[in-house]
Design an enzyme around this catalytic site. Structure first.
Site, PDB file in Angstrom:
ATOM      1  N   ASP A 252      41.162  26.329 -15.349  1.00 46.86           N
ATOM      2  CA  ASP A 252      42.054  25.697 -14.852  1.00 46.86           C
ATOM      3  C   ASP A 252      42.979  26.047 -13.636  1.00 46.86           C
ATOM      4  O   ASP A 252      43.580  27.155 -13.853  1.00 46.86           O
ATOM      5  CB  ASP A 252      42.888  25.088 -16.082  1.00 46.86           C
ATOM      6  N   GLU A 284      38.139  25.516 -11.204  1.00 52.59           N
ATOM      7  CA  GLU A 284      39.052  24.364 -10.773  1.00 52.59           C
ATOM      8  C   GLU A 284      39.957  24.877  -9.696  1.00 52.59           C
ATOM      9  O   GLU A 284      40.704  25.733  -9.733  1.00 52.59           O
ATOM     10  CB  GLU A 284      39.616  23.564 -11.683  1.00 52.59           C
TER      11      GLU A 284
END
Length: 565
Positions: A252, A284
């Site tokens: 993330d 990400e």
């Protein structure tokens, strides 16, 4: 040598405990119902102890008369993130013992939230239907322990411990095992860039765990250059992949880690530790940092640009971050299909004109994970609306066909398979002042959106801490569920037959905007065949071009795909 964080059962029946507490002079290991044990100070701020504590033993660390904390590397908790840590039981009788994973090119993901689906057992019950749909990989939103019983998972504070409200470590292993038996890969979203606000005690004994000179939207950045901190996160990644046998991790918001050396080193350690399995690592990165995708370290990155430009074309929304895609959206979509990222170093209106991204045209299409919606793009809407409520079915079917037939790796969001119209809302389970701060901060966040510029309108935004907000987020089937299930099943089967076998070696053959909301994109597949896709999302679409070769799929006057061998 840096010790291994947490409680590690040994072959002699004893357990080794290790805590990095450089800000403390003494630490005592406490057991629920047993005598406390002073820990031995070791080099580098570590405290260690060996004890006859078997699986299931509840323990914690006493730092002062008025402060006892859970193990930050607890493998299981009893009583929440403020409660007792539990010595793990490493034994599990795996059944899918021959499973080694699937090649990346075969990946068709669906993102799930374990909590709204009934925990690990609830997700397990859904696996046969998802396998029958044709998806090849499940991606779970973060499952590590967080404050309360309801959370998206990005407020986690104990990264090694599965959330109690979802199930036990054994139940999570059973979920992974069942998925593998059905031929499904399992991915897990992990958060290595920050800790949540409820239950993070690290600052009380290890202030250097955080970099005070680097801020993130959630507080101080983690100091991954510290050997102990580096080890904490790399070992956590290896635990999910080795102990739980996940096939891949999605990291993330790595732009908030702000240390590419750490990212590269972590990938290298993971690859070296698990050389005989198909392990997939996905980033990400809001910065569109294509440099992390050059080698074999990371398989791909979430392509927010794909979603954002298609959202503008499907809905006409141009507020907030959609402003980056409001101008010439068809041209931007063409660039996305041909080159991966839309922003490759250009100034971005939503980033005050600052450059965003790096060149990506040289990368294979499979280096990008594409999606029409996910937890962010639905749940970060004030009212959590899905695309089924924001655009018409014909346009959404055409965009879905593009998603599943273009060479980028496709990802669905839970509920897509049944045309769900249920919202997916932002939910937490905080209390008192923290609950007020989260609710009020959430409502202030939407002041920049046209629909919520009026303070009275923001009062309608659901309270994240209300139980009803969580309950409403369960994905129920829409009125045309069978039609959506059939469409997805047919498109995924078509992808598996006509595209996946030839994805390796695929390169772009160009893409062009053919109207204000229309594009034609072409790819030379690995076997030399030419895949062409034509899409028109305009209110009044023009006739689509007709190409040579096998017609793969058509959606009226909005979508056509064909392949010339």
């Amino acid at each position: 040598m840096t010790p291994r964080w947490g409680a590690t059962p040994r072959d002699d029946g004893r357990t080794r405990f290790a805590l990095w507490a450089p800000d403390r002079d003494a630490v005592t290991l406490e057991f629920d119902g047993g005598a406390p044990l002073p820990m031995t100070a070791a080099d580098g701020g570590w405290f260690v102890a060996d004890a006859a504590a078997g699986a299931g033993t509840r323990y914690r660390y006493r730092l002062a008369d008025d402060l006892a904390v859970p193990d930050p590397a607890s493998r299981a908790q009893s009583g929440g993130v403020h409660g007792w840590s539990v010595v793990p039981d490493p034994a599990y009788a795996w059944t899918a013992t021959d499973w080694r994973g699937r090649p990346w090119e075969e990946t068709v993901l669906i993102e799930l939230h374990a909590g709204v689906l009934g925990g690990f057992a609830g997700v397990r019950e859904r696996l046969p239907a998802l396998a029958a749909l044709g998806v090849t990989a499940i991606e779970l939103m973060p499952v590590n322990a967080f404050g309360g019983t309801r959370n998206w998972g990005y407020d986690g504070v104990l990264p090694y411990a599965p959330a109690e409200s979802y199930g036990t470590p054994a139940e999570l292993k059973a979920l992974v095992d069942a998925a593998h038996a059905l031929g499904l890969s399992m991915f897990l979203d992990v958060v290595f860039n920050h800790f949540g606000p409820d239950g993070n005690y690290l600052g009380a004994y290890a202030g250097d765990f955080f970099d005070r000179d680097v801020d993130t939207p959630w507080g101080g950045a983690v100091a991954v250059r510290q050997p102990a901190v580096h080890r904490f996160f790399v070992d956590n990644a290896l635990m999910w992949l080795d102990d739980y046998r996940f096939d891949g991790l999605r990291f993330d918001a790595v732009h908030a880690i702000a240390d590419t050396d750490f990212l590269d080193a972590m990938a290298g350690e993971i690859r070296a530790a698990l050389p005989d399995r198909h392990i997939h690592l996905v980033l990400e990165n809001e910065g569109n940092d294509a440099d992390r995708l050059h080698a074999d370290a990371y398989d791909a990155q979430w392509n927010d640009d794909f979603h954002n430009v298609l959202h503008v074309l499907l809905t006409g929304e141009t507020s907030a971050y959609y402003a980056d895609f409001a101008d010439r959206p068809a041209e931007r979509l063409a660039r996305c299909l041909a080159e991966g990222f839309v922003y490759q170093g250009e100034g971005s209106p939503n980033h005050d004109g600052r450059p965003r991204g790096r060149p990506s045209a040289h990368l294979a299409p499979t280096r990008f994970v594409a999606f029409l919606q996910n937890h962010d793009q639905v749940g970060n809407r004030a009212m959590g609306e899905r695309l089924t409520l924001l655009t018409d079915p014909a346009r959404l079917r055409a965009a879905t066909a593009l998603l599943l037939l273009c060479p980028q790796i496709p990802m669905l969001f839970m509920g897509d398979e049944v045309g769900s119209r249920s919202p997916f809302l932002f939910f937490t389970d905080f209390h008192d002042e923290l609950a007020d701060a989260v609710r009020d901060g959430r409502r202030r966040e939407f002041a920049r959106f046209d629909a919520f510029a009026d303070p009275a309108a923001r009062e309608r935004i659901p309270d994240p801490n209300a139980r009803a907000t969580f309950d409403r987020s369960r994905p129920g089937p829409g009125p045309d569920a069978d039609a959506w299930t059939g469409l997805l099943r047919d498109l995924i089967a078509l992808r598996a037959r006509a595209i996946v076998p030839h994805l390796r070696g695929t390169v772009s053959a160009g893409a062009d905007a053919t109207g204000d909301a229309a594009v034609v994109a072409r790819w030379r597949l690995g076997d030399g065949s030419l895949l062409t896709i034509a899409l028109d999302l305009a209110a009044d679409p023009a006739p689509l071009p007709v190409g040579e070769g096998e017609l793969l799929h058509a959606e009226g006057d909005r979508f056509r795909a064909w392949i010339a061998r």
